[in-house]
Motif scaffolding. Structure first.
Motif, PDB file in Angstrom:
ATOM      1  N   GLU A  45      37.723  32.266  35.084  1.00  0.00           N
ATOM      2  CA  GLU A  45      37.809  32.499  36.935  1.00  0.00           C
ATOM      3  C   GLU A  45      39.655  32.037  35.850  1.00  0.00           C
ATOM      4  O   GLU A  45      39.512  31.395  34.963  1.00  0.00           O
ATOM      5  CB  GLU A  45      37.835  31.366  36.934  1.00  0.00           C
ATOM      6  CG  GLU A  45      36.144  31.970  37.529  1.00  0.00           C
ATOM      7  CD  GLU A  45      36.696  32.865  38.605  1.00  0.00           C
ATOM      8  OE1 GLU A  45      38.017  33.157  39.611  1.00  0.00           O
ATOM      9  OE2 GLU A  45      36.063  33.034  38.835  1.00  0.00           O
ATOM     10  N   GLY A  46      40.954  32.328  36.382  1.00  0.00           N
ATOM     11  CA  GLY A  46      42.110  31.567  36.259  1.00  0.00           C
ATOM     12  C   GLY A  46      43.069  33.159  35.193  1.00  0.00           C
ATOM     13  O   GLY A  46      42.562  33.359  34.772  1.00  0.00           O
ATOM     14  N   LYS A  50      42.860  35.434  31.578  1.00  0.00           N
ATOM     15  CA  LYS A  50      42.715  36.596  31.869  1.00  0.00           C
ATOM     16  C   LYS A  50      44.276  37.421  31.035  1.00  0.00           C
ATOM     17  O   LYS A  50      43.418  38.125  30.434  1.00  0.00           O
ATOM     18  CB  LYS A  50      42.728  37.115  33.287  1.00  0.00           C
ATOM     19  CG  LYS A  50      41.735  36.699  33.997  1.00  0.00           C
ATOM     20  CD  LYS A  50      41.376  37.639  34.802  1.00  0.00           C
ATOM     21  CE  LYS A  50      40.015  37.239  35.653  1.00  0.00           C
ATOM     22  NZ  LYS A  50      39.892  37.434  36.524  1.00  0.00           N
ATOM     23  N   PHE A  51      45.125  36.014  31.116  1.00  0.00           N
ATOM     24  CA  PHE A  51      46.000  36.867  29.984  1.00  0.00           C
ATOM     25  C   PHE A  51      46.572  36.835  28.629  1.00  0.00           C
ATOM     26  O   PHE A  51      46.641  37.796  28.072  1.00  0.00           O
ATOM     27  CB  PHE A  51      47.387  36.238  30.643  1.00  0.00           C
ATOM     28  CG  PHE A  51      49.311  36.086  30.305  1.00  0.00           C
ATOM     29  CD1 PHE A  51      49.833  37.864  30.527  1.00  0.00           C
ATOM     30  CD2 PHE A  51      49.299  35.590  29.091  1.00  0.00           C
ATOM     31  CE1 PHE A  51      50.573  37.493  30.034  1.00  0.00           C
ATOM     32  CE2 PHE A  51      50.498  36.198  28.223  1.00  0.00           C
ATOM     33  CZ  PHE A  51      51.236  37.221  29.144  1.00  0.00           C
ATOM     34  N   LEU A  52      45.097  35.944  28.176  1.00  0.00           N
ATOM     35  CA  LEU A  52      45.204  35.880  26.978  1.00  0.00           C
ATOM     36  C   LEU A  52      44.149  37.474  26.724  1.00  0.00           C
ATOM     37  O   LEU A  52      44.263  36.976  24.749  1.00  0.00           O
ATOM     38  CB  LEU A  52      44.400  33.922  26.383  1.00  0.00           C
ATOM     39  CG  LEU A  52      45.155  33.071  26.076  1.00  0.00           C
ATOM     40  CD1 LEU A  52      44.143  32.240  26.075  1.00  0.00           C
ATOM     41  CD2 LEU A  52      45.892  33.511  25.332  1.00  0.00           C
ATOM     42  N   SER A  53      43.679  37.861  27.408  1.00  0.00           N
ATOM     43  CA  SER A  53      42.538  38.307  26.822  1.00  0.00           C
ATOM     44  C   SER A  53      43.640  39.468  26.694  1.00  0.00           C
ATOM     45  O   SER A  53      43.399  40.909  25.619  1.00  0.00           O
ATOM     46  CB  SER A  53      41.820  38.814  27.887  1.00  0.00           C
ATOM     47  OG  SER A  53      42.952  39.716  28.818  1.00  0.00           O
ATOM     48  N   ASP A 114      25.967  36.804  38.844  1.00  0.00           N
ATOM     49  CA  ASP A 114      26.441  37.136  39.816  1.00  0.00           C
ATOM     50  C   ASP A 114      27.567  37.540  39.457  1.00  0.00           C
ATOM     51  O   ASP A 114      28.379  38.156  40.182  1.00  0.00           O
ATOM     52  CB  ASP A 114      26.852  36.068  40.684  1.00  0.00           C
ATOM     53  CG  ASP A 114      25.281  35.629  41.200  1.00  0.00           C
ATOM     54  OD1 ASP A 114      24.156  36.092  41.551  1.00  0.00           O
ATOM     55  OD2 ASP A 114      25.325  34.067  41.545  1.00  0.00           O
ATOM     56  N   LEU A 115      27.587  38.573  37.879  1.00  0.00           N
ATOM     57  CA  LEU A 115      29.199  38.405  38.409  1.00  0.00           C
ATOM     58  C   LEU A 115      29.162  39.929  37.989  1.00  0.00           C
ATOM     59  O   LEU A 115      30.310  40.549  38.789  1.00  0.00           O
ATOM     60  CB  LEU A 115      29.168  38.528  36.269  1.00  0.00           C
ATOM     61  CG  LEU A 115      30.523  39.521  35.678  1.00  0.00           C
ATOM     62  CD1 LEU A 115      32.087  38.379  36.531  1.00  0.00           C
ATOM     63  CD2 LEU A 115      30.647  39.719  34.433  1.00  0.00           C
ATOM     64  N   LEU A 116      28.447  41.324  38.363  1.00  0.00           N
ATOM     65  CA  LEU A 116      28.422  42.131  39.162  1.00  0.00           C
ATOM     66  C   LEU A 116      28.408  42.796  40.178  1.00  0.00           C
ATOM     67  O   LEU A 116      29.021  43.201  40.986  1.00  0.00           O
ATOM     68  CB  LEU A 116      26.826  43.066  38.025  1.00  0.00           C
ATOM     69  CG  LEU A 116      26.812  43.940  36.471  1.00  0.00           C
ATOM     70  CD1 LEU A 116      25.725  44.379  36.687  1.00  0.00           C
ATOM     71  CD2 LEU A 116      27.996  44.423  36.891  1.00  0.00           C
ATOM     72  N   LEU A 117      27.805  41.754  40.451  1.00  0.00           N
ATOM     73  CA  LEU A 117      27.341  41.298  42.479  1.00  0.00           C
ATOM     74  C   LEU A 117      28.784  40.773  43.102  1.00  0.00           C
ATOM     75  O   LEU A 117      29.286  41.724  43.852  1.00  0.00           O
ATOM     76  CB  LEU A 117      26.675  40.400  43.194  1.00  0.00           C
ATOM     77  CG  LEU A 117      24.946  40.982  42.923  1.00  0.00           C
ATOM     78  CD1 LEU A 117      24.036  39.743  42.577  1.00  0.00           C
ATOM     79  CD2 LEU A 117      24.132  41.972  42.468  1.00  0.00           C
ATOM     80  N   ASP A 118      29.945  39.858  41.642  1.00  0.00           N
ATOM     81  CA  ASP A 118      30.953  39.807  42.759  1.00  0.00           C
ATOM     82  C   ASP A 118      31.870  40.865  42.218  1.00  0.00           C
ATOM     83  O   ASP A 118      32.937  41.275  43.692  1.00  0.00           O
ATOM     84  CB  ASP A 118      31.344  38.314  41.830  1.00  0.00           C
ATOM     85  CG  ASP A 118      31.031  37.161  42.217  1.00  0.00           C
ATOM     86  OD1 ASP A 118      29.968  36.786  43.577  1.00  0.00           O
ATOM     87  OD2 ASP A 118      30.912  36.263  40.955  1.00  0.00           O
ATOM     88  N   GLY A 119      31.861  42.253  41.379  1.00  0.00           N
ATOM     89  CA  GLY A 119      32.472  42.686  41.109  1.00  0.00           C
ATOM     90  C   GLY A 119      32.654  43.618  42.933  1.00  0.00           C
ATOM     91  O   GLY A 119      33.417  44.559  42.674  1.00  0.00           O
TER      92      GLY A 119
END
Length: 122
Positions: A45-46, A50-53, A114-119
């Protein structure tokens, strides 16, 4: 007297080039860790993480190029064909992807179930 000094020194064995598969397995660990870190950062989250990725992805590309150059210089005597370089980088990413896949499985199975469900809901 110089002959005696040369006789006491052990002979150095010629450098045996490391097989490409062994070289890519060793350095594929680095690529795999970077791929796993990229996955963790991109799923966090955040926006800052994600920018660091994106920087991790750029690092992976730069390191794969540097590792191919290292293999060319250390093992092949300074020359590498395009086919060999492609095969080397492909194998790097193959072994790296195996490590990253294990990290993804552990992450989705035990850490964030829940990562796949959230996506799929977005």
């Amino acid at each position: 007297m110089e002959e005696n000094e040369n006789q006491n020194m052990p002979e150095q064995e010629p450098h045996m080039p490391m097989p490409m598969s062994q070289h890519t397995m060793r350095l594929g660990i680095v690529i795999g860790i970077c791929m796993a870190l990229d996955f963790i950062l991109s799923s966090a989250e955040g926006t800052a993480l994600k920018f660091l990725s994106f920087f991790v992805e750029a690092y992976i590309i730069i390191q794969s190029f540097r590792m191919a150059r290292l293999y060319r210089d250390m093992e092949l005597g300074g020359y590498i064909s395009f086919k060999t370089a492609f095969k080397y980088i492909f194998m790097l990413f193959f072994f790296g992807a195996i490590i990253a896949a294990f990290v993804r499985i552990i992450y989705m199975r035990y850490i964030d179930t829940d990562l796949l469900l959230d996506g799929s809901e977005k």
